[in-house]
Design a protein around this motif. Structure first.
Motif, PDB file in Angstrom:
ATOM      1  N   SER A 146       7.613  53.938  26.082  1.00  0.00           N
ATOM      2  CA  SER A 146       6.660  54.578  25.170  1.00  0.00           C
ATOM      3  C   SER A 146       7.350  55.709  24.403  1.00  0.00           C
ATOM      4  CB  SER A 146       5.477  55.155  25.959  1.00  0.00           C
ATOM      5  OG  SER A 146       4.842  54.168  26.730  1.00  0.00           O
ATOM      6  N   ALA A 184       5.386  60.762  25.737  1.00  0.00           N
ATOM      7  CA  ALA A 184       5.555  60.952  27.182  1.00  0.00           C
ATOM      8  C   ALA A 184       4.397  61.743  27.765  1.00  0.00           C
ATOM      9  CB  ALA A 184       6.880  61.659  27.460  1.00  0.00           C
ATOM     10  N   GLY A 211       1.270  59.466  27.904  1.00  0.00           N
ATOM     11  CA  GLY A 211       1.370  58.478  28.970  1.00  0.00           C
ATOM     12  C   GLY A 211       1.162  59.090  30.339  1.00  0.00           C
ATOM     13  N   MET A 254       8.560  56.995  35.435  1.00  0.00           N
ATOM     14  CA  MET A 254       8.398  56.909  33.978  1.00  0.00           C
ATOM     15  C   MET A 254       9.678  57.339  33.278  1.00  0.00           C
ATOM     16  SD  MET A 254       4.510  58.422  33.391  1.00  0.00           S
ATOM     17  CE  MET A 254       4.654  58.208  31.611  1.00  0.00           C
ATOM     18  N   ASP A 256      -0.043  54.893  23.958  1.00  0.00           N
ATOM     19  CA  ASP A 256       0.696  55.588  25.019  1.00  0.00           C
ATOM     20  C   ASP A 256      -0.224  55.884  26.206  1.00  0.00           C
ATOM     21  OD1 ASP A 256       2.975  55.734  23.299  1.00  0.00           O
ATOM     22  OD2 ASP A 256       2.056  57.460  22.310  1.00  0.00           O
ATOM     23  N   GLY A 297      12.533  60.985  31.862  1.00  0.00           N
ATOM     24  CA  GLY A 297      12.825  60.811  30.451  1.00  0.00           C
ATOM     25  C   GLY A 297      13.700  61.904  29.883  1.00  0.00           C
ATOM     26  N   LEU A 325       8.167  52.119  31.108  1.00  0.00           N
ATOM     27  CA  LEU A 325       9.350  52.376  30.296  1.00  0.00           C
ATOM     28  C   LEU A 325       9.061  52.143  28.816  1.00  0.00           C
ATOM     29  CD1 LEU A 325      11.842  50.278  32.489  1.00  0.00           C
ATOM     30  CD2 LEU A 325      11.435  52.739  32.645  1.00  0.00           C
ATOM     31  N   THR A 344      10.019  57.624  29.438  1.00  0.00           N
ATOM     32  CA  THR A 344       9.308  57.484  28.168  1.00  0.00           C
ATOM     33  C   THR A 344       9.619  58.674  27.277  1.00  0.00           C
ATOM     34  OG1 THR A 344       7.348  58.573  29.105  1.00  0.00           O
ATOM     35  CG2 THR A 344       7.428  56.172  29.223  1.00  0.00           C
ATOM     36  N   ASP A 352       6.749  49.129  27.194  1.00  0.00           N
ATOM     37  CA  ASP A 352       6.002  49.503  26.004  1.00  0.00           C
ATOM     38  C   ASP A 352       6.983  49.837  24.882  1.00  0.00           C
ATOM     39  OD1 ASP A 352       3.681  50.210  24.511  1.00  0.00           O
ATOM     40  OD2 ASP A 352       3.910  52.320  25.039  1.00  0.00           O
TER      41      ASP A 352
END
Length: 280
Positions: free
Chosen positions: A95, A47, A50, A36, A214, A66, A93, A38, A123
């Protein structure tokens, strides 16, 4: 809701076939590892939401790469999340990002992830990277985001047109962009470039609140990671996974709501119960 002609209403009987139930021989790696990238300095909570959605949807492990502020909040909430690079089976990726505010470091990180040719969920602030992706890709816009994305890719359309004919524009977007499209709304429309047309409806209107997108992206990321080999073999399976994610999110919202207001984290926390009911 009147179902558009040619669209299949996605039902629990179909969705349960896309939930990966672990066996006694599984471990955290065989159950799927989701990478991830995000969140942002302005929207770090995306983040967290999600990650919550993904963890509760049954993924084996999350590698979160992230920005620093988002990573700190994720780790406070979820100490089991891994914060170092390594092998993953799929990527989530974008959000909590804004495409107009991304810096070169973020752009490079997104490009690096997409260059691995793994299944991808794009997203929010990574939607414009759909044409960069080297692997099977599903995007998760709402109607405003889809109108902007299509216009920027040379297909003139305004927000009102997409909002008034979501089924039509989900199909057009899938063909134009060459990716599977999950178009969020009171009914969620999923279309693939090869002609899949699935619709998910019947959730609570209380789901229309900040952060639930999310959570949906996290659920979908988990499902894609747990079915990575199938997606790589047949990208059309992304449509079934996207519809399953939308159905799980919708059912979780109904459970969390009980007829009253909900927040995004409430939806994430109800995901295990929604999946248990689906499997039962």
């Amino acid at each position: 809701m009147v179902k558009p002609r040619g669209w299949l209403e996605w039902e629990p009987e179909q969705a349960r076939n896309w939930i990966a139930v672990p066996s006694e021989t599984d471990d955290k790696y065989s159950r799927g590892v989701l990478g991830m990238h995000t969140g942002s300095e302005n929207y770090p909570g995306a983040a967290v939401l999600g990650v919550e959605g993904a963890m509760r949807a049954g993924v084996g492990m999350i590698r979160f790469l992230g920005p620093r502020r988002a990573a700190a909040l994720v780790l406070q909430r979820r100490p089991e999340v891994v914060m170092v690079p390594g092998q993953v089976q799929a990527w989530l990726l974008g959000s909590g990002m804004n495409a107009d505010e991304r810096d070169s470091v973020t752009d490079a990180a997104l490009d690096h992830a997409l260059a691995q040719e793994l299944p991808n969920v794009l997203d929010a602030g990574a939607l414009d990277f759909a044409h960069h992706s080297g692997g099977p890709t599903v995007i998760t816009p709402h109607y405003r985001e889809l109108a902007t994305l299509l216009t920027n890719r040379g297909k003139q359309v305004n927000v009102d047109q997409v909002a008034s004919a979501p089924a039509e524009w989900a199909i057009k977007a899938a063909k134009h962009l060459g990716v599977t499209v999950l178009l969020k709304g009171s009914a969620t429309h999923i279309a693939s470039p090869n002609g899949a047309r699935l619709v998910v409806s019947g959730t609570t209107d209380w789901l229309a609140t900040a952060g639930t997108g999310d959570v949906l992206a996290g659920i979908l990321g988990a499902l894609v990671a747990t079915h990575s080999a199938q997606v790589k073999a047949d990208p059309d399976t992304l449509a079934a996974l996207a519809a399953t994610a939308a159905l799980v999110q919708g059912n979780a919202a109904v459970i969390a709501s009980g007829g009253g207001p909900i927040a995004a984290l409430d939806v994430a926390e109800a995901v295990p119960a929604a999946i248990a009911a689906l499997l039962a």
